[in-house]
Design an enzyme around this catalytic site. Structure first.
Site, mmCIF file in Angstrom:
data_model
loop_
_atom_site.group_PDB
_atom_site.id
_atom_site.type_symbol
_atom_site.label_atom_id
_atom_site.label_comp_id
_atom_site.label_asym_id
_atom_site.label_seq_id
_atom_site.Cartn_x
_atom_site.Cartn_y
_atom_site.Cartn_z
ATOM 1 N N SER A 1 65.282 99.754 16.249
ATOM 2 C CA SER A 1 64.240 100.766 16.076
ATOM 3 C C SER A 1 64.004 100.999 14.596
ATOM 4 O O SER A 1 64.931 100.877 13.774
ATOM 5 C CB SER A 1 64.734 102.059 16.720
ATOM 6 O OG SER A 1 63.950 103.154 16.310
ATOM 7 N N TYR B 1 71.827 108.648 18.029
ATOM 8 C CA TYR B 1 71.039 107.544 18.581
ATOM 9 C C TYR B 1 70.803 106.495 17.492
ATOM 10 O O TYR B 1 71.043 105.294 17.694
ATOM 11 C CB TYR B 1 69.695 108.057 19.132
ATOM 12 C CG TYR B 1 68.701 106.950 19.408
ATOM 13 C CD1 TYR B 1 68.886 106.072 20.469
ATOM 14 C CD2 TYR B 1 67.576 106.764 18.584
ATOM 15 C CE1 TYR B 1 67.976 105.044 20.713
ATOM 16 C CE2 TYR B 1 66.671 105.753 18.822
ATOM 17 C CZ TYR B 1 66.866 104.884 19.883
ATOM 18 O OH TYR B 1 65.971 103.872 20.119
ATOM 19 N N LYS C 1 72.207 102.417 16.968
ATOM 20 C CA LYS C 1 71.421 101.207 16.674
ATOM 21 C C LYS C 1 71.965 100.503 15.427
ATOM 22 O O LYS C 1 72.053 99.274 15.378
ATOM 23 C CB LYS C 1 69.938 101.560 16.474
ATOM 24 C CG LYS C 1 69.234 102.044 17.739
ATOM 25 C CD LYS C 1 69.088 100.944 18.766
ATOM 26 C CE LYS C 1 68.423 101.413 20.043
ATOM 27 N NZ LYS C 1 68.513 100.452 21.149
HETATM 28 P P1 NAD Z 1 63.804 103.047 29.000
HETATM 29 O O1 NAD Z 1 64.755 104.183 29.146
HETATM 30 O O2 NAD Z 1 62.491 103.131 29.682
HETATM 31 O O3 NAD Z 1 64.511 101.684 29.451
HETATM 32 C C1 NAD Z 1 65.901 101.462 29.327
HETATM 33 C C2 NAD Z 1 66.404 100.885 30.629
HETATM 34 O O4 NAD Z 1 67.794 100.628 30.500
HETATM 35 C C3 NAD Z 1 66.222 101.828 31.822
HETATM 36 O O5 NAD Z 1 65.670 101.120 32.906
HETATM 37 C C4 NAD Z 1 67.647 102.298 32.122
HETATM 38 O O6 NAD Z 1 67.816 102.584 33.498
HETATM 39 C C5 NAD Z 1 68.457 101.091 31.661
HETATM 40 N N1 NAD Z 1 69.843 101.392 31.273
HETATM 41 C C6 NAD Z 1 70.281 102.348 30.419
HETATM 42 N N2 NAD Z 1 71.610 102.299 30.299
HETATM 43 C C7 NAD Z 1 72.033 101.275 31.074
HETATM 44 C C8 NAD Z 1 73.298 100.707 31.357
HETATM 45 N N3 NAD Z 1 74.410 101.210 30.827
HETATM 46 N N4 NAD Z 1 73.361 99.645 32.194
HETATM 47 C C9 NAD Z 1 72.249 99.117 32.753
HETATM 48 N N5 NAD Z 1 71.013 99.632 32.527
HETATM 49 C C10 NAD Z 1 70.911 100.681 31.694
HETATM 50 O O7 NAD Z 1 63.607 102.809 27.428
HETATM 51 P P2 NAD Z 1 62.552 101.891 26.663
HETATM 52 O O8 NAD Z 1 61.579 102.785 25.997
HETATM 53 O O9 NAD Z 1 62.061 100.808 27.531
HETATM 54 O O10 NAD Z 1 63.500 101.308 25.519
HETATM 55 C C11 NAD Z 1 64.138 100.061 25.642
HETATM 56 C C12 NAD Z 1 64.993 99.819 24.413
HETATM 57 O O11 NAD Z 1 64.185 99.882 23.253
HETATM 58 C C13 NAD Z 1 66.103 100.850 24.204
HETATM 59 O O12 NAD Z 1 67.237 100.183 23.731
HETATM 60 C C14 NAD Z 1 65.538 101.766 23.152
HETATM 61 O O13 NAD Z 1 66.546 102.375 22.391
HETATM 62 C C15 NAD Z 1 64.726 100.800 22.318
HETATM 63 N N6 NAD Z 1 63.641 101.449 21.590
HETATM 64 C C16 NAD Z 1 62.711 102.200 22.267
HETATM 65 C C17 NAD Z 1 61.698 102.845 21.565
HETATM 66 C C18 NAD Z 1 60.696 103.699 22.298
HETATM 67 O O14 NAD Z 1 60.023 104.486 21.649
HETATM 68 N N7 NAD Z 1 60.499 103.565 23.597
HETATM 69 C C19 NAD Z 1 61.621 102.712 20.176
HETATM 70 C C20 NAD Z 1 62.561 101.932 19.517
HETATM 71 C C21 NAD Z 1 63.575 101.293 20.234
HETATM 72 C C1 UD1 Z 2 60.991 109.640 17.772
HETATM 73 C C2 UD1 Z 2 62.463 109.654 17.446
HETATM 74 C C3 UD1 Z 2 62.861 108.306 16.854
HETATM 75 C C4 UD1 Z 2 62.475 107.172 17.794
HETATM 76 C C5 UD1 Z 2 60.964 107.266 18.068
HETATM 77 C C6 UD1 Z 2 60.471 106.214 19.009
HETATM 78 C C7 UD1 Z 2 62.979 112.017 16.889
HETATM 79 C C8 UD1 Z 2 63.358 112.965 15.803
HETATM 80 N N1 UD1 Z 2 62.759 110.728 16.507
HETATM 81 O O1 UD1 Z 2 60.339 109.443 16.565
HETATM 82 O O2 UD1 Z 2 64.248 108.258 16.619
HETATM 83 O O3 UD1 Z 2 62.790 105.926 17.205
HETATM 84 O O4 UD1 Z 2 60.685 108.564 18.632
HETATM 85 O O5 UD1 Z 2 61.013 106.433 20.283
HETATM 86 O O6 UD1 Z 2 62.886 112.380 18.049
HETATM 87 N N2 UD1 Z 2 54.760 115.150 17.734
HETATM 88 C C9 UD1 Z 2 54.098 116.349 17.898
HETATM 89 N N3 UD1 Z 2 54.188 116.984 19.103
HETATM 90 C C10 UD1 Z 2 54.900 116.480 20.165
HETATM 91 C C11 UD1 Z 2 55.572 115.243 19.979
HETATM 92 C C12 UD1 Z 2 55.486 114.620 18.754
HETATM 93 O O7 UD1 Z 2 53.440 116.839 16.980
HETATM 94 O O8 UD1 Z 2 54.947 117.119 21.227
HETATM 95 C C13 UD1 Z 2 54.634 114.438 16.445
HETATM 96 C C14 UD1 Z 2 55.939 114.225 15.704
HETATM 97 O O9 UD1 Z 2 56.236 115.288 14.881
HETATM 98 C C15 UD1 Z 2 55.655 112.912 14.959
HETATM 99 C C16 UD1 Z 2 54.681 112.167 15.880
HETATM 100 O O10 UD1 Z 2 54.110 113.158 16.737
HETATM 101 O O11 UD1 Z 2 54.981 113.191 13.766
HETATM 102 C C17 UD1 Z 2 55.353 111.103 16.736
HETATM 103 O O12 UD1 Z 2 56.452 111.695 17.427
HETATM 104 P P1 UD1 Z 2 57.345 110.850 18.466
HETATM 105 O O13 UD1 Z 2 56.459 110.205 19.466
HETATM 106 O O14 UD1 Z 2 58.409 111.762 18.981
HETATM 107 O O15 UD1 Z 2 57.988 109.686 17.592
HETATM 108 P P2 UD1 Z 2 58.856 109.746 16.244
HETATM 109 O O16 UD1 Z 2 58.853 111.095 15.639
HETATM 110 O O17 UD1 Z 2 58.398 108.627 15.396
#
Ligand code: NAD
Ligand code: UD1
Length: 341
Positions: free
Chosen positions: A123, A147, A151
């Site tokens: 991330s 978190y 990572k």
């Molecule tokens: P998500 O929660 O929708 O998907 C994660 C999946 O992993 C789920 O289906 C959950 O049931 C499964 N899971 C969790 N723990 C498990 C375990 N111990 N064993 C087996 N399955 C397990 O999340 P996502 O948004 O699809 O994110 C996927 C990956 O990307 C994560 O590692 C997350 O940290 C990373 N990531 C997500 C974002 C985001 O904004 N969505 C941003 C940066 C990185």
């Molecule tokens: C969040 C996580 C970050 C993660 C990323 C993607 C935190 C502090 N950080 O970041 O670790 O990698 O999501 O999953 O949670 N906002 C509002 N109102 C809301 C929600 C968000 O104003 O109800 C604003 C936030 O202040 C930010 C932007 O929208 O400026 C995006 O927020 P968000 O979607 O939560 O993502 P990140 O802050 O980038």
């Protein structure tokens, strides 16, 4: 055969669609702690193809070895993990156990089975509070919550592993802010409870499930004072994983690559774009800053272009339109009535 951990989740399900459509066989391992099996039925419906689903926890090393052997996987895309920042502050051990411990167990199983090709979900959070923008991969790394630390620890572990055994082929993909949904409207982000992230919250306001968006601060040093982020369409992100796998076939390396668009949008930009895409008003109130938030964060996506031949193609309008199609067709996510989905 590709083994996809966390394949039932938001990014995983979209990646499964792209893998199947590219002709790859897919086995998903998921414990469904943050997803529904329905998402994978929808993946099959979109693609007209089937995948194998194994309900297991990545922390169960024996189950992971069994999954790797029975599937005949040549590579693993590892999405499984917990991702809520606030929850990680309240319950850090759950994050170290699931994310770090789970990855150790997965890597041990892979090593035992001789499967040494991995794409890992990192991330942009590993850059901490940016010292300079756009963010390049060599920007110093830091973490401000458990978190993010999980990572960082995993990234370091993967680099150590590759140093110890150059047969490992590892791609660390640093995602910026994934949003949107598959254009079919059949799969999308399905947060449990109140969404933490901006776009799912905005979508729930537009559909009428919530009254207004709280904008966390309008006094940042950004053009309109609200936070700026690099929002990336989840289908573009999914396609980046296929490109990363392709590169690993040619290169035995361990490398971190940004997956972002390179463009930052403010919170107010997002609200306006969503109103336009949905044709619905998105009322908002300015509220105080959210603890731990940064002013601005966006990628330099040049490495992904050079090394993977990948760049994000879907614009802000597509992100909002596709998110809206998913949200309006599935107001309760996968728990909605599926007959009209
Ligand atoms: P998500 O929660 O929708 O998907 C994660 C999946 O992993 C789920 O289906 C959950 O049931 C499964 N899971 C969790 N723990 C498990 C375990 N111990 N064993 C087996 N399955 C397990 O999340 P996502 O948004 O699809 O994110 C996927 C990956 O990307 C994560 O590692 C997350 O940290 C990373 N990531 C997500 C974002 C985001 O904004 N969505 C941003 C940066 C990185
Ligand atoms: C969040 C996580 C970050 C993660 C990323 C993607 C935190 C502090 N950080 O970041 O670790 O990698 O999501 O999953 O949670 N906002 C509002 N109102 C809301 C929600 C968000 O104003 O109800 C604003 C936030 O202040 C930010 C932007 O929208 O400026 C995006 O927020 P968000 O979607 O939560 O993502 P990140 O802050 O980038």
């Amino acid at each position: 055969m590709i083994l996809v951990t966390g394949g039932a989740g938001y990014i995983g399900s979209h990646t499964c669609v792209e893998l199947l459509q590219a002709g790859q066989a897919v086995t998903v391992v998921d414990n469904f702690c943050n997803s529904q099996a329905e998402s994978l039925l929808r993946v099959e419906r979109i693609t007209g193809k089937t995948l194998t689903v194994i309900r297991a926890d990545i922390r169960d090393r024996a189950a992971m070895e069994q999954a790797l052997r029975s599937s005949g996987a040549q590579a693993v895309i590892h999405f499984a993990g917990l991702k809520a920042v606030g929850e990680s502050v309240e319950n850090p051990l759950a994050y170290y156990d699931n994310n770090v411990g789970g990855t150790v167990s997965l890597l041990q199983a892979m090593q035992a089975c001789g499967v040494k090709t991995l794409v890992f979900s990192s991330s942009a959070t590993v850059y901490g509070d940016p010292q300079r923008l756009p963010l390049q991969e060599d920007h110093p790394l830091s973490a401000t919550n458990p978190y993010g630390t999980s990572k960082l620890v995993i990234e370091n572990m993967l680099r150590d592993l590759h140093r110890s055994d150059a047969d490992w082929r590892i791609s660390i993909l640093r995602y910026f802010n994934p949003v949107g949904a598959h254009a079919s409207g059949l799969i999308g982000e399905d947060p449990q409870g109140t969404p933490n992230n901006l776009l799912p919250y905005v979508a729930q306001v537009a559909v009428g499930a919530r009254t207004h968006v709280n904008v966390w601060g309008n006094d940042y040093a950004t053009p309109d004072g609200t936070g700026v982020r690099d929002y990336i369409h989840v289908v573009d992100l999914a396609l980046g994983h296929l490109k990363a796998l392709e590169r690993l076939r040619q290169h035995a390396e361990c490398r971190a690559i940004n997956l972002g668009t390179g463009t930052g949008y403010s919170v107010l930009d997002m609200l306006r774009a969503f109103e336009q895409a949905s044709g619905r008003p998105v009322p908002y109130q300015i509220a105080g800053r959210r603890a731990g938030d940064i002013a601005a964060c966006y990628a330099d996506p040049a490495q992904a272009a050079q090394l993977l031949g990948w760049r994000a193609e879907r614009d802000l309008q597509a992100m909002c339109q596709d998110a809206w199609r998913w949200q309006s067709g599935n107001p309760q996510g996968y728990r909605s009535d599926t007959s009209n989905a």
